[in-house]
Design an enzyme around this catalytic site. Structure first.
Site, PDB file in Angstrom:
ATOM      1  N   HIS A   1       0.084   0.013  12.463  1.00  0.00           N
ATOM      2  CA  HIS A   1      -0.964  -0.504  13.331  1.00  0.00           C
ATOM      3  C   HIS A   1      -0.365  -1.222  14.536  1.00  0.00           C
ATOM      4  O   HIS A   1      -0.336  -2.451  14.614  1.00  0.00           O
ATOM      5  CB  HIS A   1      -1.883  -1.436  12.540  1.00  0.00           C
ATOM      6  CG  HIS A   1      -2.844  -0.712  11.659  1.00  0.00           C
ATOM      7  ND1 HIS A   1      -3.487  -1.301  10.595  1.00  0.00           N
ATOM      8  CD2 HIS A   1      -3.280   0.579  11.682  1.00  0.00           C
ATOM      9  CE1 HIS A   1      -4.268  -0.422  10.003  1.00  0.00           C
ATOM     10  NE2 HIS A   1      -4.165   0.729  10.648  1.00  0.00           N
TER      11      HIS A   1
ATOM     12  N   CYS B   1       4.581   2.628   2.637  1.00  0.00           N
ATOM     13  CA  CYS B   1       5.501   1.528   2.337  1.00  0.00           C
ATOM     14  C   CYS B   1       5.673   1.416   0.824  1.00  0.00           C
ATOM     15  O   CYS B   1       4.689   1.417   0.077  1.00  0.00           O
ATOM     16  CB  CYS B   1       4.937   0.223   2.892  1.00  0.00           C
ATOM     17  SG  CYS B   1       5.892  -1.236   2.405  1.00  0.00           S
TER      18      CYS B   1
ATOM     19  N   HIS C   1     -10.091  -0.965   5.647  1.00  0.00           N
ATOM     20  CA  HIS C   1      -8.673  -0.900   6.026  1.00  0.00           C
ATOM     21  C   HIS C   1      -8.031   0.264   5.272  1.00  0.00           C
ATOM     22  O   HIS C   1      -8.304   0.490   4.093  1.00  0.00           O
ATOM     23  CB  HIS C   1      -7.978  -2.216   5.676  1.00  0.00           C
ATOM     24  CG  HIS C   1      -6.593  -2.345   6.221  1.00  0.00           C
ATOM     25  ND1 HIS C   1      -5.514  -1.712   5.649  1.00  0.00           N
ATOM     26  CD2 HIS C   1      -6.113  -3.042   7.285  1.00  0.00           C
ATOM     27  CE1 HIS C   1      -4.423  -2.023   6.331  1.00  0.00           C
ATOM     28  NE2 HIS C   1      -4.761  -2.818   7.336  1.00  0.00           N
TER      29      HIS C   1
ATOM     30  N   GLU D   1      -5.159   0.738   3.987  1.00  0.00           N
ATOM     31  CA  GLU D   1      -4.442   0.400   2.756  1.00  0.00           C
ATOM     32  C   GLU D   1      -5.409   0.179   1.604  1.00  0.00           C
ATOM     33  O   GLU D   1      -5.169   0.631   0.474  1.00  0.00           O
ATOM     34  CB  GLU D   1      -3.585  -0.854   2.963  1.00  0.00           C
ATOM     35  CG  GLU D   1      -2.792  -1.215   1.721  1.00  0.00           C
ATOM     36  CD  GLU D   1      -2.051  -2.537   1.835  1.00  0.00           C
ATOM     37  OE1 GLU D   1      -1.892  -3.217   0.792  1.00  0.00           O
ATOM     38  OE2 GLU D   1      -1.623  -2.891   2.954  1.00  0.00           O
TER      39      GLU D   1
ATOM     40  N   CYS E   1       3.102  -8.773   0.696  1.00  0.00           N
ATOM     41  CA  CYS E   1       4.496  -8.383   0.896  1.00  0.00           C
ATOM     42  C   CYS E   1       5.328  -9.538   1.434  1.00  0.00           C
ATOM     43  O   CYS E   1       4.824 -10.477   2.055  1.00  0.00           O
ATOM     44  CB  CYS E   1       4.592  -7.152   1.792  1.00  0.00           C
ATOM     45  SG  CYS E   1       4.654  -7.483   3.554  1.00  0.00           S
TER      46      CYS E   1
ATOM     47  N   SER F   1      -4.103  -4.655  13.479  1.00  0.00           N
ATOM     48  CA  SER F   1      -3.006  -5.058  12.600  1.00  0.00           C
ATOM     49  C   SER F   1      -3.426  -6.290  11.811  1.00  0.00           C
ATOM     50  O   SER F   1      -3.510  -7.394  12.355  1.00  0.00           O
ATOM     51  CB  SER F   1      -1.747  -5.364  13.415  1.00  0.00           C
ATOM     52  OG  SER F   1      -0.784  -6.040  12.629  1.00  0.00           O
ATOM     53  N   SER F   2      -3.696  -6.100  10.533  1.00  0.00           N
ATOM     54  CA  SER F   2      -4.177  -7.202   9.705  1.00  0.00           C
ATOM     55  C   SER F   2      -3.203  -8.370   9.711  1.00  0.00           C
ATOM     56  O   SER F   2      -3.604  -9.526   9.874  1.00  0.00           O
ATOM     57  CB  SER F   2      -4.402  -6.717   8.267  1.00  0.00           C
ATOM     58  OG  SER F   2      -4.789  -7.783   7.425  1.00  0.00           O
ATOM     59  N   ASN F   3      -1.916  -8.090   9.554  1.00  0.00           N
ATOM     60  CA  ASN F   3      -0.968  -9.208   9.457  1.00  0.00           C
ATOM     61  C   ASN F   3      -0.831  -9.944  10.785  1.00  0.00           C
ATOM     62  O   ASN F   3      -0.601 -11.156  10.806  1.00  0.00           O
ATOM     63  CB  ASN F   3       0.385  -8.723   8.927  1.00  0.00           C
ATOM     64  CG  ASN F   3       1.165  -7.914   9.932  1.00  0.00           C
ATOM     65  OD1 ASN F   3       1.907  -8.453  10.738  1.00  0.00           O
ATOM     66  ND2 ASN F   3       1.006  -6.601   9.897  1.00  0.00           N
TER      67      ASN F   3
END
Length: 342
Positions: free
Chosen positions: A71, A126, A154, A156, A224, A252-254
């Site tokens: 992302h 990942c 999302h 993921e 993670c 981008s979630s993070n």
């Protein structure tokens, strides 16, 4: 061409820098930047981006990628410029073609759909996401209900839920923990998306456990290492920052979580940008200390450009705030390892 580890390609699609765009307005006490470390590429992102680069070098014919490989707007545009073709679903790919699954992972249904079209699939999921997939399958086989803490929609979360579709209930936030319904509270486990806010996830789990005391934990932490490390670093930076700038894309979630964490831990203001050219002069007015970080799918070159633009505004004193060392490396998908070179 490569953008691995922050190297920026010559055919870069990002906006051109205009040095001197930001002005140096005096601030009492001088100006400084606190540069959060770790930041930027994690091992899973590095592996996924390198997988596309290697496939473009190694194979003849078009290389398709289902969804964004990671992302980040810049990474996707750069890979498109080199010939990668990004699609939403595998039914948009001509039969018999080659497809790469993104770092966020896919459900078994997507894998089967690709096989049905005769696609040669390379899985760039990942490995830390794959671990969560395996947990979901294992708990499903053992007849557990699974509360998946994550953001519905999302990629993921869709991929993980797809490994146990009849067993998974998504819990988007702490408030939903107060209302979610389960069939058997004595055989219940929680798992999570890997890129969430650690604090918010733990609050969600706390509220779930208040309702379901027998709720089991995953066998190991699902969020993670890179997500956690970047949040720890931004917490330390935010406490002393007037403004925090996070480089990362809106999906981008993070990266989005880093902005939220910065505000929660003391930053007076925090902003997310894809490129340094998005920084506004108004953000800097009266700011003595600016914190800078980037999401786990951001090339370091984009951070360096932020530092260059801030230097024009008088922020020349850069202090690194390091909270962890990262040396994890994931091997490429088997189809792209040297022994399989064609």
């Amino acid at each position: 061409m490569t953008i691995t580890n922050g190297r920026v390609p010559l055919d870069d699609p990002r906006p051109a820098l205009r040095r001197g765009r930001l002005q140096d307005h005096p601030v009492e006490g001088g100006k400084r930047i606190l540069l959060a470390t770790p930041r930027g590429y994690c091992a899973g992102v590095d592996r996924a981006v390198l997988a596309v680069e290697k496939a473009l070098e190694q194979y003849e014919g078009p290389i398709y990628v289902r969804k964004e490989i990671v992302h980040n707007k810049h990474v996707v545009s750069s890979l498109e410029a080199e010939g990668a073709i990004f699609v939403d679903e595998v039914d948009q790919i001509p039969s018999g073609s080659r497809v790469i699954f993104s770092a966020h992972g896919v459900s078994p249904a997507v894998v089967q759909a690709a096989a049905d079209r005769g696609l040669d699939a390379i899985d760039a999921t990942c490995p830390l996401v794959t671990k969560v997939h395996r947990e979901a399958m294992r708990f499903s086989r053992d007849d557990f209900e699974i509360l998946l803490v994550g953001h519905e929609g999302h990629e993921e979360v869709e991929g993980t839920a797809g490994h146990a579709p009849d067993r998974v209930t998504i819990v988007n936030n702490p408030d939903e923990a107060d209302t979610v319904e389960v069939q058997n509270p004595d055989k219940l486990v929680w798992l999570s998306q890997t890129t969430l806010s650690v604090d918010e996830t733990m609050e969600t789990v706390r509220r779930l456990r208040a309702r379901f005391p027998n709720l089991q934990d995953p066998p190991s932490d699902d969020i993670c290492y890179a997500t956690q490390n970047r949040q720890v670093a931004i917490k330390k930076v935010a406490a002393d920052a007037d403004v925090v700038i996070v480089v990362g894309s809106a999906n981008s979630s993070n990266s989005v979580r880093l902005v939220e964490v910065a505000l929660e831990y003391g930053a007076k203001a925090a902003y997310r940008v894809d490129y340094s050219t998005e920084i506004q002069q108004a953000w800097l007015e009266g700011a003595r200390t600016i914190g800078v970080s980037s999401g786990a799918s951001v090339p370091e070159g984009l951070v360096r450009e932020v530092l260059q633009e801030l230097e024009d505004a008088g922020y020349v004193d850069v202090a690194e705030v390091r909270t962890a060392e990262e040396d994890l490396i994931f091997s490429l998908p088997k189809e792209l390892r040297p022994s399989r070179t064609r």
